[in-house]
Each structure stands twice: as C-alpha cells, then as structure tokens.
Design a protein around this motif. Structure first.
Motif, PDB file in Angstrom:
ATOM      1  N   ALA A   1       0.811  -1.140   0.126  1.00 37.62           N
ATOM      2  CA  ALA A   1       0.081   0.057  -0.086  1.00 37.62           C
ATOM      3  C   ALA A   1       0.942   1.155   0.020  1.00 37.62           C
ATOM      4  N   ILE A   2       0.566   1.943  -1.100  1.00 34.02           N
ATOM      5  CA  ILE A   2       1.706   3.192  -1.242  1.00 34.02           C
ATOM      6  C   ILE A   2       0.671   4.473  -0.822  1.00 34.02           C
ATOM      7  N   SER A   3       1.477   5.002   0.116  1.00 35.57           N
ATOM      8  CA  SER A   3       1.050   6.432   0.343  1.00 35.57           C
ATOM      9  C   SER A   3       1.927   7.552   0.529  1.00 35.57           C
ATOM     10  N   PRO A   4       1.715   8.590  -0.047  1.00 35.15           N
ATOM     11  CA  PRO A   4       2.610   9.684  -0.126  1.00 35.15           C
ATOM     12  C   PRO A   4       2.701  10.412   1.264  1.00 35.15           C
ATOM     13  N   ALA A   5       3.849  10.608   1.733  1.00 35.37           N
ATOM     14  CA  ALA A   5       4.352  11.371   2.970  1.00 35.37           C
ATOM     15  C   ALA A   5       3.657  12.751   3.190  1.00 35.37           C
ATOM     16  N   ASN A   6       3.593  13.311   1.704  1.00 37.63           N
ATOM     17  CA  ASN A   6       3.017  14.832   1.879  1.00 37.63           C
ATOM     18  C   ASN A   6       1.464  14.737   1.951  1.00 37.63           C
ATOM     19  N   GLN A   7       0.861  13.660   2.290  1.00 41.24           N
ATOM     20  CA  GLN A   7      -0.609  13.785   2.391  1.00 41.24           C
ATOM     21  C   GLN A   7      -0.888  13.058   3.692  1.00 41.24           C
ATOM     22  N   ASP A   8      -1.943  13.418   4.193  1.00 43.54           N
ATOM     23  CA  ASP A   8      -2.348  12.532   5.495  1.00 43.54           C
ATOM     24  C   ASP A   8      -2.704  11.312   5.412  1.00 43.54           C
ATOM     25  N   ILE A   9      -2.038  10.496   6.133  1.00 43.61           N
ATOM     26  CA  ILE A   9      -2.117   8.881   5.946  1.00 43.61           C
ATOM     27  C   ILE A   9      -3.553   8.606   6.197  1.00 43.61           C
ATOM     28  N   ALA A  10      -4.363   9.133   6.924  1.00 46.64           N
ATOM     29  CA  ALA A  10      -5.619   9.029   7.097  1.00 46.64           C
ATOM     30  C   ALA A  10      -6.526   9.012   6.088  1.00 46.64           C
ATOM     31  N   THR A  11      -6.070   9.834   4.824  1.00 45.75           N
ATOM     32  CA  THR A  11      -6.903  10.155   3.641  1.00 45.75           C
ATOM     33  C   THR A  11      -6.367   9.098   2.624  1.00 45.75           C
TER      34      THR A  11
ATOM     35  N   GLY B   1      10.288  20.821   8.933  1.00 44.10           N
ATOM     36  CA  GLY B   1       9.785  20.708  10.395  1.00 44.10           C
ATOM     37  C   GLY B   1       8.784  19.489  10.707  1.00 44.10           C
ATOM     38  N   THR B   2       8.405  19.016   9.672  1.00 44.87           N
ATOM     39  CA  THR B   2       7.374  17.701   9.897  1.00 44.87           C
ATOM     40  C   THR B   2       8.077  16.572   9.449  1.00 44.87           C
ATOM     41  N   ASN B   3       7.669  15.184  10.021  1.00 45.92           N
ATOM     42  CA  ASN B   3       8.251  14.135   9.518  1.00 45.92           C
ATOM     43  C   ASN B   3       7.216  13.165   9.729  1.00 45.92           C
ATOM     44  N   ALA B   4       7.688  11.918   9.304  1.00 44.67           N
ATOM     45  CA  ALA B   4       6.853  10.688   8.851  1.00 44.67           C
ATOM     46  C   ALA B   4       7.065   9.580  10.183  1.00 44.67           C
ATOM     47  N   VAL B   5       7.811   9.838  11.162  1.00 44.16           N
ATOM     48  CA  VAL B   5       8.209   8.955  12.179  1.00 44.16           C
ATOM     49  C   VAL B   5       7.026   8.279  12.755  1.00 44.16           C
ATOM     50  N   ASP B   6       6.112   9.138  13.086  1.00 50.18           N
ATOM     51  CA  ASP B   6       4.747   8.387  13.737  1.00 50.18           C
ATOM     52  C   ASP B   6       4.293   7.266  12.720  1.00 50.18           C
ATOM     53  N   VAL B   7       4.171   7.603  11.629  1.00 47.97           N
ATOM     54  CA  VAL B   7       3.557   6.639  10.518  1.00 47.97           C
ATOM     55  C   VAL B   7       4.800   5.654  10.539  1.00 47.97           C
ATOM     56  N   LEU B   8       5.998   5.895  10.366  1.00 42.47           N
ATOM     57  CA  LEU B   8       7.096   4.688  10.095  1.00 42.47           C
ATOM     58  C   LEU B   8       7.252   3.725  11.191  1.00 42.47           C
ATOM     59  N   GLU B   9       6.778   4.473  12.401  1.00 43.97           N
ATOM     60  CA  GLU B   9       7.025   3.398  13.566  1.00 43.97           C
ATOM     61  C   GLU B   9       5.818   2.866  14.082  1.00 43.97           C
ATOM     62  N   GLY B  10       4.732   3.262  13.405  1.00 45.11           N
ATOM     63  CA  GLY B  10       3.381   2.121  13.238  1.00 45.11           C
ATOM     64  C   GLY B  10       2.639   2.897  14.258  1.00 45.11           C
ATOM     65  N   ARG B  11       2.754   4.308  14.819  1.00 43.94           N
ATOM     66  CA  ARG B  11       1.883   4.567  15.601  1.00 43.94           C
ATOM     67  C   ARG B  11       0.622   5.447  14.841  1.00 43.94           C
ATOM     68  N   ALA B  12       0.794   5.803  13.985  1.00 43.84           N
ATOM     69  CA  ALA B  12      -0.342   6.370  13.282  1.00 43.84           C
ATOM     70  C   ALA B  12      -1.432   5.570  12.549  1.00 43.84           C
ATOM     71  N   TYR B  13      -0.717   4.266  12.155  1.00 43.42           N
ATOM     72  CA  TYR B  13      -1.735   3.384  11.606  1.00 43.42           C
ATOM     73  C   TYR B  13      -1.075   2.137  11.867  1.00 43.42           C
ATOM     74  N   ARG B  14      -1.692   1.020  12.558  1.00 41.35           N
ATOM     75  CA  ARG B  14      -0.887  -0.066  13.029  1.00 41.35           C
ATOM     76  C   ARG B  14      -1.134  -1.136  11.818  1.00 41.35           C
ATOM     77  N   LEU B  15      -0.117  -1.697  11.516  1.00 42.26           N
ATOM     78  CA  LEU B  15       0.138  -2.689  10.647  1.00 42.26           C
ATOM     79  C   LEU B  15       0.903  -4.000  11.270  1.00 42.26           C
ATOM     80  N   GLN B  16       0.726  -5.158  11.022  1.00 44.53           N
ATOM     81  CA  GLN B  16       1.299  -6.167  11.642  1.00 44.53           C
ATOM     82  C   GLN B  16       2.901  -6.299  11.043  1.00 44.53           C
TER      83      GLN B  16
END
Ligand SMILES: Nc1nc2c(ncn2[C@@H]2O[C@H](COP(=O)(O)OP(=O)(O)OP(=O)(O)O)[C@@H](O)[C@H]2O)c(=O)[nH]1
Length: 609
Positions: free
Chosen positions: A179-189, A219-234
């Motif tokens: 599942a490909i998501s661009p970092a410059n977009q909210d992962i929720a969308t 000043g922003t980063n995707a660490v929350d997403v990459l570390e699985g906090r924004a959306y959890r996957l196995q």
C-alpha cells in the motif's frame, strides 16, 4: 537462501502457466488464486511506478498523465548471476528486450491491443519478466492507480471500475498488499490504506510504504507513521525516497538513485535510527522473505488444488475419449472394436434386451396375414371370371373329365397374387432392420465421437441390408412360383372321389357352362388357394428370416471388415476423424494437464528439498 530463490521462481512459473491457461482468477477456485503475489496499490501519483522501478532497479514503466496503467502488469523479477540484464514478455516469448525504453513502449502497445486506444481498462494481465543481477526473485502486480475523477474520454464508471479491479486482486487472501501512500498527504486520507483496511482489516498481509519523505514540509516528519503509531499494521512500515520529477528529467541513473536514497536515510536526523529498515532495497528484501514464508504455508493447498484439477481433467478426457493412436495397426484395431461395439448393440435389438426386434415378428403376425386376407380372390374366382377362364382354356375342345387347363389357369392366376404380400414382407423387414441400424449407431456410446466412422458403418450396413433384401425377394418369389409350378395332386384326387352335390348325371360334356358346375370349380380352386395361402403364411417368414434377419446377425459388416482390412493407414486415420470441436477441446485439456503436471513436478522438487 537457495530454497527461497527456487520457491519464488516456482511461483513465477506457475503464474505464467496460469496466464497461458487463461486463468486470471475470479472464476471460482483457480490456481491463480491459490498463489501468493504482491500487488502494488495506491492513488494516482502516489509514487507506485517509482517504487516498482526502484525495487527492480530500472526505468521501464509507461509514464504519462491520467491513467497509464490500464491492465494489470504481472512483473516477475528473476535474479541472475551474470551481468546481462533483459526483459521478456509472455505474449512475445522469443523477444529479449535489453532496451528498457522499448519495454515501456511494449507495455503501452500491449495495453492498447486489448483495451483499444480508448482509456478503458481490462483485467487481463500483461506478464513481464525481468532478468537482472540487481533484483531479488519476486512477483509484483502493478495495478491501475485509484482515482477520484474520470478524465476526458473515459466513461464515468472508470473510477468505480478501477477500484473494483484493484479490489478483485487485493481481496484474495493470498494477495500481499503493497500500500503506497505519499508522505506529503495525511495517512488518514490515503486511498491505498483505505482499501487495504477494507480487505485486510487485521493488517497481516498489508505492507505500508511511505513515499516522498523528502517532499514533506520543513519541520514535519513521518516517524509516527513509520514507527506504526499513526496506523498499525502487522508488518513494519517502510519509508522510501524515489527520484523526483527533476531527477527523472535529468535521467538520474537508478543505481545512483538507490545510493542517494541510502545516503538520505543514513544522514537524516529524523530517520537515521531507522536507516537499516528503510529504502527500496530493504523493501525488496522484506517482501521477498515474506513471500517465501507465505509460499511455504501455501504449498499443501496448492498441491491439493493441482491434484484436484488433474483429476478433473483426467475425468473429462475419459469422458470425451482419449486421443487416437497414430499407428495403422492400432487404428485398425480401434475401428474393429468400434464396429463390434455397434454389432453388439444391433444384435441386442434383434435378440431382445433392446426394443425393435419384436417389430419383425409383428410383420409376420399381423401385416402378412392381413395382406393375404385382402387378396382379391373373390373377384378372381367370381362366377363370371371362372366361366370366362374355363371357357377360354380349352378352346374348341370339349372337357373330357374336368377342365384341366381352366383349373391350372385359375390356380396360376390366383397364386401370382401372393407375390405382392411376399415382397411387402421383405420390404417391411428391410425397413425394420434399417431403422435398427440407425438406432444402434446412435446408441453405441463408443461411436459418439466418430461421426465419419458412424457414417461409414451406416453405409456399409445399409448396403449389406440391400443385398439381403434382394436375396430375400428372390427367395420368396421363388416360393410363390414353386407353388404354381407343381400342384399338390392329392388335393384334386380327393376332389374326384368326393360325391358331387347336385351332380349332373349328364356330365360336364352336356352342360359345360352350368352355373353350379362353374361355382364348384371356383370353390375348388378357392380351397386349393386357401391351402397354398396357409403354406406361404408359414414359409415366407422362414425365407425372410433366413435371408435377411439371420444374415444381418451373421454378416452385416463382413464386407466392411474386408474393405477396412485392405485400407491404407491414411484412410484408416480419416475414418477415425472426430468432431473438430471435440478434438480442439481434447488438445486444450491435454495442454492444461501437462502444465498442471509440470507445476506439480516442480513443486515436488522444491518442496521436499
Ligand atoms: N521527490 C520525490 N518525488 C517523487 C517520489 N516518489 C515519486 N515522486 C514523483 O512523483 C511523481 C509521480 O510518481 P509516479 O511514480 O509516477 O507515481 P504513480 O503512483 O505511479 O502515478 P500514476 O502512474 O500516475 O498513477 C513523479 O514525478 C515522481 O518523480 C519521492 O519519493 N520523492
């Protein structure tokens, strides 16, 4: 490691076989659906093509505005040891592409070949294999990008059509979703995550990929997403930095791009701690490892499905008949066996067990007696006619004792009437036999697939029946003629000794044309004819059965056997011609069988290493 290579290589082979078989999944339980694969899913411009290309390490995907990917692209990556790098399409197996710009063009052309120049989409995949030392063994499926609006020239349903097609791939339990998501977009969308969530709610087969990390606002980063906090996957999320449009325009080499990506993560203050688990190369390895695990788990069910399919195909082959042997001896044997099968059915009709033979008895029991009864003897032996015949018979000579010639003429005349019913019996039985031949051919299951041979047998059998009919006709006419050639003298001797009622003492001489006398002649002839009739009623059936029925049972196909025995091999082969559709079907099944069997052999060879 060696097993992993062969396992994924194996799946690649089976997937290609599926496409050859016309198995694109979707219709019931197909082999395709049992195979694991990786599908790349994402919104338009999310970076799908870039991810695919950097996993492969080559530019080869068509680019353009709107929906470029309109058919699924099954991309099989094969790692080679040597340096030559090339691509091959399943639809053009003999052609090796070393120029990846040409690969790109071929994908576009092949897409148009099925979908036309319209912007329609099709679910028939294009198969592309890439052989390169820079790839890992992996099968990826590139799918059209999810869109929100149709562009000029596309039907309104396109948005839904694409979503449905993508869903049809990713909803299969064996599909690994990239599942490909661009970092410059909210992962929720993210379109990709939305669809993945729908078909894989537990996230066990979804790999989240975040692209365009370099394009995020300062000043922003995707660490929350990459570390699985924004959306959890196995599975762990993987961040990617692809070439920017500027890089592409400058023709930045893929290998260089990979190195730059690695440097990006290694030097990044935000992602440095994750560097070893980021980037396209890492993603490729992660996928490959996961795929191997999944394949291992799937092998038993794939083998079960293959075995089931092989059984079904074998059963169908048995049902429509195995292919015919090529050598003349075997063909002759087969033809004779088929004839014998027909002969068995035919005899069952005559001897009982199957209906129809009883109709021959019906001819003798009803038709013949009825026809005999209808013969116009009362007219022939009418007072007037008897008088005429008797008078004419002896000319000017007076009768001495009895009108001998008159009697003979009356008897001959009457007997010739029997020819009609005799011949009619022959014909009636002939038609019953002919009908039984037709029925027997239709009922001989072994003959079903051989229309030419059916025809040949029918022709030969009917020719034989025609000969029997002729023989039978001659025989029954002979029986009738025999009756007039020599009369049963006892009958007349007895007449002579009987006292005559209303005897005319003056004798025949005096009153030659006396009514009583004539009537008596008539009734004597009638009685004699009655006796002949009883005889023929018994002998005609005997003759007919002897000449037609018995012969049909004994030698219906004798001539045919002799002819076939002398025939050349080519003609024997032609006799065994089948319905072209059936032959086509058999070839297809045989081809499928072979593919399934070789798939099974290959699985056996890697699974039990
Ligand atoms: N800077 C930067 N640009 C990127 C990155 N990934 C993709 N791009 C750019 O984004 C644009 C779209 O990328 P593609 O890979 O074509 O995206 P796609 O999802 O295949 O797009 P469609 O084929 O149109 O659906 C291109 O110009 C890429 O160069 C990235 O990680 N960083």
């Amino acid at each position: 490691m060696a097993t992993m290579v062969s396992l994924i290589g194996l799946i690649n082979k089976i997937q290609r076989a599926c496409t050859v078989l016309g198995d694109h999944g979707g219709e019931g339980m197909s082999l395709w659906e049992a195979l694991p694969s990786v599908a790349v899913v994402g919104g338009q411009s999310s970076g799908k093509s870039s991810v695919l290309e950097s996993v492969v390490g080559r530019d080869f995907l068509p680019r353009g505005s709107g929906i470029v990917t309109r058919r699924p692209l099954v991309l099989q990556l094969h790692k080679t040891e040597s340096g030559t790098e090339y691509a091959e399409f399943l639809h053009a197996p003999k052609k090796r592409f070393t120029d990846f710009a040409a690969v790109r063009k071929e994908i576009a052309d092949e897409t148009d070949r099925i979908t036309g120049k319209t912007k329609q989409i099709s679910n028939i995949p294009i198969h592309l294999s890439i052989y390169s030392p820079h790839v890992v063994n992996l099968t990826l499926i590139d799918l059209p990008g999810l869109t929100k609006v149709a562009v000029e020239g596309q039907p309104d349903t396109i948005v839904e059509d694409i979503e449905n097609m993508v869903r049809s791939y990713v909803e299969k339990p064996n599909c690994i979703i990239l599942a490909i998501s661009p970092a410059n977009q909210d992962i929720a969308t993210s379109d990709a995550i939305k669809l993945a969530k729908e078909v894989d709610p537990t996230g066990e087969r979804t790999f989240g990929v975040v692209t365009k990390l370099d394009l995020m606002d300062k000043g922003t980063n995707a660490v929350d997403v990459l570390e699985g906090r924004a959306y959890r996957l196995q599975h762990p999320w993987v961040g990617i930095v692809n070439r920017s449009q500027a890089d592409i325009n400058k023709n930045v080499d893929m290998i260089v791009a990979r190195r730059k990506e690695r440097e990006y993560f290694e030097t990044s203050p935000d992602y440095g701690h994750l560097a070893s688990k980021m980037g396209s190369e890492y993603l490729a390895k992660l996928l490959s490892q996961h795929l191997e695990l999944v394949i291992r788990q799937r092998i038993p069910s794939i083998i079960a499905l293959i075995n089931k399919t092989i059984d079904e195909l074998n059963a169908e082959l048995d049902r429509i008949g195995r292919p015919i042997a090529a050598d003349g001896g075997a063909q002759l044997y087969m033809i004779l066996e088929l004839c014998r099968a027909f002969d068995r059915v035919f005899k069952e009709h005559l001897d009982g067990g199957r209906p129809g033979g009883d109709r021959i008895y019906g001819v003798f029991d009803n038709q013949l007696p009825a026809a005999l009864k209808k013969l116009p003897f009362d007219r022939h032996l009418s007072l007037k006619n008897v008088q005429k015949v008797v008078t004419e018979a002896d000319g000017y000579q007076p009768h001495l004792i009895a009108p001998e010639q008159g009697y003979r003429r009356l008897i001959d005349g009457s007997i010739s009437y029997f020819k009609g019913p005799a011949e009619a019996s022959v014909d009636a039985v002939h038609f019953v036999l002919k009908e039984l031949v037709r029925k027997s051919i239709a009922e001989t299951l072994e003959l079903k697939r051989f229309p030419t041979l059916q025809n040949d047998i029918a022709t030969a059998a009917n020719e034989a029946l025609e000969r029997f009919r002729e023989e039978s006709r001659k025989t029954v006419l002979r029986l009738v003629e025999m009756e007039s050639s020599y009369l049963t003298v006892d009958f007349f001797r007895k007449l002579h000794t009987e006292p005559e009622k209303n005897a005319n003492p003056s004798g025949p001489n005096n009153d030659r044309f006396n009514d009583n006398y004539i009537r008596r002649i008539g009734s004597n002839v009638n009685a004699y004819i009655g006796m002949v009739c009883d005889t023929l009623k018994n002998t005609i059936p005997k003759a007919v059965v002897y000449c037609q029925v018995r012969e049909a049972k004994r030698s219906l196909l004798s001539n045919f056997y002799a002819q076939v025995g002398r025939r050349e091999k080519e003609r024997l082969g032609a006799m065994l011609d089948e319905d072209p559709q059936l032959m086509e079907r058999r070839t297809q099944i045989a081809k499928r069988l072979e593919l399934y069997k070789s798939a099974r052999d290959e699985i056996d060879s890697v699974a039990w290493k």
